[in-house]
Motif scaffolding. Structure first.
Motif, short mmCIF file in Angstrom:
data_model
loop_
_atom_site.label_atom_id
_atom_site.label_comp_id
_atom_site.label_asym_id
_atom_site.label_seq_id
_atom_site.Cartn_x
_atom_site.Cartn_y
_atom_site.Cartn_z
N ALA A 24 40.24 45.78 45.00
CA ALA A 24 41.51 45.17 44.60
C ALA A 24 42.66 45.76 45.41
O ALA A 24 43.60 46.32 44.85
N PRO A 25 42.62 45.64 46.73
CA PRO A 25 43.62 46.32 47.56
C PRO A 25 45.04 45.80 47.40
O PRO A 25 45.99 46.53 47.72
N GLY A 26 45.22 44.59 46.92
CA GLY A 26 46.57 44.06 46.77
C GLY A 26 47.14 44.20 45.37
O GLY A 26 48.20 43.64 45.07
N PHE A 27 46.47 45.04 44.53
CA PHE A 27 46.84 45.06 43.11
C PHE A 27 47.03 46.48 42.58
O PHE A 27 46.69 46.78 41.44
N ILE A 28 47.59 47.36 43.41
CA ILE A 28 47.70 48.76 43.00
C ILE A 28 48.70 48.95 41.86
O ILE A 28 48.66 49.95 41.15
N TYR A 29 49.61 48.01 41.67
CA TYR A 29 50.60 48.13 40.60
C TYR A 29 50.27 47.23 39.41
O TYR A 29 51.13 46.98 38.55
N TYR A 30 49.03 46.74 39.37
CA TYR A 30 48.61 45.84 38.31
C TYR A 30 47.62 46.53 37.38
O TYR A 30 46.89 47.45 37.78
N ALA A 31 47.57 46.06 36.15
CA ALA A 31 46.47 46.43 35.27
C ALA A 31 45.21 45.70 35.73
O ALA A 31 45.28 44.57 36.24
N ILE A 32 44.08 46.35 35.56
CA ILE A 32 42.79 45.79 35.94
C ILE A 32 41.90 45.71 34.70
O ILE A 32 41.86 46.65 33.89
N GLY A 33 41.20 44.62 34.57
CA GLY A 33 40.28 44.46 33.45
C GLY A 33 38.92 43.98 33.92
O GLY A 33 38.81 43.31 34.95
N TRP A 34 37.91 44.35 33.17
CA TRP A 34 36.56 43.83 33.35
C TRP A 34 36.25 42.91 32.18
O TRP A 34 36.44 43.29 31.02
N PHE A 35 35.74 41.75 32.50
CA PHE A 35 35.39 40.74 31.52
C PHE A 35 33.96 40.28 31.78
O PHE A 35 33.46 40.44 32.90
N ARG A 36 33.31 39.74 30.78
CA ARG A 36 31.95 39.24 31.00
C ARG A 36 31.76 37.93 30.25
O ARG A 36 32.43 37.66 29.24
N GLN A 37 30.82 37.15 30.76
CA GLN A 37 30.50 35.88 30.14
C GLN A 37 28.99 35.68 30.16
O GLN A 37 28.37 35.65 31.22
N ALA A 38 28.43 35.58 28.97
CA ALA A 38 27.00 35.30 28.84
C ALA A 38 26.80 33.79 28.76
O ALA A 38 27.73 33.06 28.37
N PRO A 39 25.63 33.30 29.11
CA PRO A 39 25.37 31.86 29.05
C PRO A 39 25.64 31.31 27.65
O PRO A 39 25.17 31.85 26.66
N GLY A 40 26.44 30.24 27.60
CA GLY A 40 26.73 29.60 26.34
C GLY A 40 27.75 30.29 25.48
O GLY A 40 28.02 29.88 24.35
N LYS A 41 28.36 31.37 26.01
CA LYS A 41 29.35 32.11 25.25
C LYS A 41 30.68 32.14 25.97
O LYS A 41 30.75 31.90 27.18
N GLU A 42 31.72 32.44 25.22
CA GLU A 42 33.05 32.56 25.83
C GLU A 42 33.17 33.87 26.61
O GLU A 42 32.48 34.84 26.32
N ARG A 43 34.06 33.86 27.58
CA ARG A 43 34.34 35.08 28.33
C ARG A 43 35.02 36.09 27.39
O ARG A 43 35.90 35.72 26.62
N GLU A 44 34.61 37.34 27.47
CA GLU A 44 35.19 38.38 26.63
C GLU A 44 35.63 39.58 27.45
O GLU A 44 35.00 39.92 28.46
N GLY A 45 36.70 40.21 26.99
CA GLY A 45 37.17 41.42 27.65
C GLY A 45 36.29 42.60 27.29
O GLY A 45 35.94 42.78 26.12
N VAL A 46 35.93 43.39 28.28
CA VAL A 46 35.06 44.54 28.09
C VAL A 46 35.85 45.84 28.15
O VAL A 46 35.74 46.69 27.28
#
Length: 126
Positions: A24-46
């Motif tokens: 993420a070289p252009g985002f040093i002043y941003y918050a970063i999040g990891w999210f995941r999405q399983a088949p048939g499910k909504e994306r969720e924040g991890v």
């Protein structure tokens, strides 16, 4: 802006570990999040981390097993995943958002907000 690029996914047995990276070289002043999405499910924040690294939020399902971090230059973000189980299977995305509301970012960030990577697949299977 430069894109976010995830890497490090793969196939792992239950109980194993993986370390995901997000360039993420252009985002040093941003918050970063990891999210995941399983088949048939909504994306969720991890897990989400503030731009200054002083605030971190974890979903209950991963707290104590996963760890989010960034390198000193804040160019790369990581998600260390330990004691993986089959419920952790899914496509993992990193995202950047200009916000100080880290918990809200992880709980409610939609795909129309911020900047998203293309995702990396994590499969936990014996």
């Amino acid at each position: 802006q430069l894109p976010l690029v995830e890497s490090g996914g793969g196939l792992v047995q239950p109980g194993g570990s993986l370390r995901l990276s997000c360039a993420a070289p252009g985002f040093i002043y941003y918050a970063i999040g990891w999210f995941r999405q399983a088949p048939g499910k909504e994306r969720e924040g991890v897990a989400c981390i503030s731009s200054t690294d002083d605030e971190i939020y974890y979903a209950d399902s991963v707290r104590g097993r996963f760890a989010i971090s960034r390198d000193d230059a804040k160019i790369t973000a990581f998600l260390q995943m330990n004691d993986l189980n089959v419920e952790d299977t899914g496509t993992y995305y990193c995202a950047a958002l200009s916000t100080t509301q880290i918990r809200a970012m992880c709980i409610s960030m939609s795909e129309t907000m911020g900047t998203w990577g293309q995702g990396t697949q994590v499969t936990v299977s014996s």
